[in-house]
Enzyme design. Structure first.
Site, PDB file in Angstrom:
ATOM      1  N   GLU A   1      13.290  67.318 -77.142  1.00 47.31           N
ATOM      2  CA  GLU A   1      13.973  67.543 -78.415  1.00 47.31           C
ATOM      3  C   GLU A   1      13.151  67.053 -79.601  1.00 47.31           C
ATOM      4  OE1 GLU A   1      18.281  66.402 -76.490  1.00 47.31           O
ATOM      5  OE2 GLU A   1      17.725  65.625 -78.449  1.00 47.31           O
TER       6      GLU A   1
ATOM      7  N   CYS B   1      11.067  64.181 -86.238  1.00 49.49           N
ATOM      8  CA  CYS B   1      11.154  63.167 -85.196  1.00 49.49           C
ATOM      9  C   CYS B   1      10.754  63.857 -83.889  1.00 49.49           C
ATOM     10  CB  CYS B   1      12.597  62.669 -85.153  1.00 49.49           C
ATOM     11  SG  CYS B   1      12.959  61.614 -83.771  1.00 49.49           S
TER      12      CYS B   1
ATOM     13  N   CYS C   1      12.733  58.917 -70.183  1.00 49.25           N
ATOM     14  CA  CYS C   1      12.213  57.587 -70.510  1.00 49.25           C
ATOM     15  C   CYS C   1      12.541  56.653 -69.349  1.00 49.25           C
ATOM     16  CB  CYS C   1      12.869  57.069 -71.791  1.00 49.25           C
ATOM     17  SG  CYS C   1      12.214  55.490 -72.351  1.00 49.25           S
TER      18      CYS C   1
ATOM     19  N   CYS D   1      17.562  51.914 -71.763  1.00 51.70           N
ATOM     20  CA  CYS D   1      18.476  51.262 -72.713  1.00 51.70           C
ATOM     21  C   CYS D   1      19.872  51.865 -72.537  1.00 51.70           C
ATOM     22  CB  CYS D   1      17.992  51.465 -74.146  1.00 51.70           C
ATOM     23  SG  CYS D   1      16.317  50.863 -74.399  1.00 51.70           S
TER      24      CYS D   1
ATOM     25  N   CYS E   1      21.381  54.653 -74.975  1.00 53.45           N
ATOM     26  CA  CYS E   1      20.525  55.798 -75.300  1.00 53.45           C
ATOM     27  C   CYS E   1      20.702  56.957 -74.316  1.00 53.45           C
ATOM     28  CB  CYS E   1      19.074  55.322 -75.307  1.00 53.45           C
ATOM     29  SG  CYS E   1      17.882  56.646 -75.520  1.00 53.45           S
TER      30      CYS E   1
ATOM     31  N   SER F   1       7.819  54.233 -83.080  1.00 53.34           N
ATOM     32  CA  SER F   1       8.897  53.306 -82.743  1.00 53.34           C
ATOM     33  C   SER F   1       8.789  52.905 -81.276  1.00 53.34           C
ATOM     34  CB  SER F   1      10.240  53.988 -83.012  1.00 53.34           C
ATOM     35  OG  SER F   1      11.300  53.151 -82.594  1.00 53.34           O
TER      36      SER F   1
ATOM     37  N   SER G   1      12.384  48.443 -81.981  1.00 52.32           N
ATOM     38  CA  SER G   1      13.823  48.492 -81.724  1.00 52.32           C
ATOM     39  C   SER G   1      14.277  47.134 -81.226  1.00 52.32           C
ATOM     40  CB  SER G   1      14.116  49.552 -80.661  1.00 52.32           C
ATOM     41  OG  SER G   1      13.682  50.799 -81.133  1.00 52.32           O
TER      42      SER G   1
ATOM     43  N   CYS H   1      18.410  61.565 -80.572  1.00 46.92           N
ATOM     44  CA  CYS H   1      17.648  62.285 -79.545  1.00 46.92           C
ATOM     45  C   CYS H   1      18.126  62.032 -78.119  1.00 46.92           C
ATOM     46  CB  CYS H   1      16.180  61.941 -79.666  1.00 46.92           C
ATOM     47  SG  CYS H   1      15.363  63.164 -80.674  1.00 46.92           S
TER      48      CYS H   1
END
Ligand code: SAH
Ligand code: SF4
Length: 347
Positions: free
Chosen positions: A93, A106, A113, A117, A120, A192, A215, A334
């Site tokens: 995305e 972005c 990932c 987290c 997320c 980030s 973050s 995202c």
């Protein structure tokens, strides 16, 4: 035969070397680059190249793509969200935002990932693979072509942890800022990270002049560990020291991202503790009301709580802003679009 060369992940010098080593004249590199910059998707479209070179490129190389699979436009603020299909059928995305000073995108750096987290959507979907430099670039090019605008700012805040895909991301940063490519200066790029400390030091050594966002999302390790597994590997003290060292090495101020989650990290005591931790850090804090993701049970803090939190930081001389959430009607955070899309496809 060796695997195909990802031609758009080569720097200008590497492309020249690749062609001359295969007995083509150095000036051909510039011609190929110009075509790639125009966004051609096949070598056959490179009209001014001799047929032997076209044939060579076709048999030895490939051009990365990010094809629009789905596009959502926010009714409120014209934020555009793309779901792109990559060459192997994976999806990532990107979100394009329009500001007074221009367009900002972005982009994703990984399919999924590994960091897990808990708030997320990407983290909840697991990890599939790293993106190549050209696949990160292709997201910007596809969006520019679709919207017919020049994008002037890039944030690496889409799916994935950029510092967990260090080499490809650094390669992307070098290429995207070069004149031969999109010429987007390092100061217009923000990376980030969830805080992979050794990689922050590695990045500092490269002195790329990009903006670094970290973050944080918690005032202490206890709370941070509950939402961010990476906190167990790299405690906050170590992380904050790495940020100070990053500033010292590069002269670039670090920004902290802090998603306000109701009842988790948003109390006045949390704000006071955060203020103490960040004293002398020379930083800016971006407060973001958390986007609720299905299955997490997290809710954003209400306006009063947000205001109280930001006021306490201000009283303690910590520069902080509550970021307005763009594209709230299109799940602009995202990972959410892909999750919804893929889940539906599965059914
Ligand atoms: N992996 C990197 C960059 C991608 S995530 C990182 O974690 O920094 C980009 C930002 O979105 C991070 O600050 C992340 O914490 C935040 N984020 C993820 N899910 C969110 C959610 N549901 N609501 C608000 N921010 C979220
Ligand atoms: Fe990965 Fe960033 Fe999501 Fe954490 S917030 S799971 S590091 S993409």
């Amino acid at each position: 035969m060796s695997s195909l060369v990802d031609i758009k992940s080569l720097t200008a010098d590497e492309l020249k070397t690749f062609l001359t080593e295969n007995n083509f004249k150095p000036f051909r590199a510039k011609q190929v680059e110009d075509w790639l910059k125009k966004g051609v998707l096949t070598f056959d479209e490179m009209k001014n190249l001799p047929s032997d070179l076209k044939e060579f490129l076709e048999t030895r190389c490939y051009i990365s793509v990010a094809n629009i699979e789905k596009k959502l436009v926010s009714r409120y603020d014209k934020t555009v969200k793309y779901l792109f299909a990559l060459r192997d059928g994976e999806y990532v995305e990107s979100v394009v935002m329009s500001y007074k000073h221009g367009y900002s995108i972005c982009v994703s750096t990984q399919v999924g990932c590994k960091m897990g987290c808990t708030f997320c959507a990407t983290g909840k979907s697991g990890f599939s693979r790293n993106l190549t430099a050209s696949e990160i670039l292709a997201q910007i090019e596809s969006a520019q072509r679709d919207l017919n605008v020049r994008i002037s700012n890039v944030v690496l805040m889409g799916m994935g942890e950029p510092l967990d895909n260090f080499d490809n991301v650094v390669r992307f940063l070098r290429i995207v800022s070069s004149e031969q490519s999109l010429n987007i200066g390092a100061r217009h790029i923000t990376l980030s990270t969830c805080g992979i400390v050794p990689k922050i030091y590695e990045l500092a050594k490269l002195n790329l002049q990009i903006n670094l966002a970290v973050s944080l999302h918690a005032p202490n390790d206890e709370i941070r560990e509950k939402t961010m597994p990476v906190a167990k590997a790299y405690p906050m003290d170590t992380l904050l020291k790495a940020c100070r060292d990053y500033f010292e090495a590069t002269g670039r101020r670090v920004t902290f991202e802090y998603a306000l989650i109701s009842g988790v990290n948003d109390s006045d005591a949390d704000a006071r503790e955060l203020s103490q931790r960040l004293k002398g850090q020379g930083c800016h804090v971006n407060l973001i009301p958390v986007n609720s993701v299905e299955g997490t049970g997290y809710q954003k803090s209400d306006i009063k709580r947000q205001q109280s939190f930001v006021n306490i930081l201000a009283e303690n001389n910590i520069a902080a802003t509550v970021r307005r959430t763009l594209g709230s009607d299109i799940n602009a955070s995202c990972g959410q679009l892909k999750r919804n899309f893929v889940n539906k496809e599965d059914k």
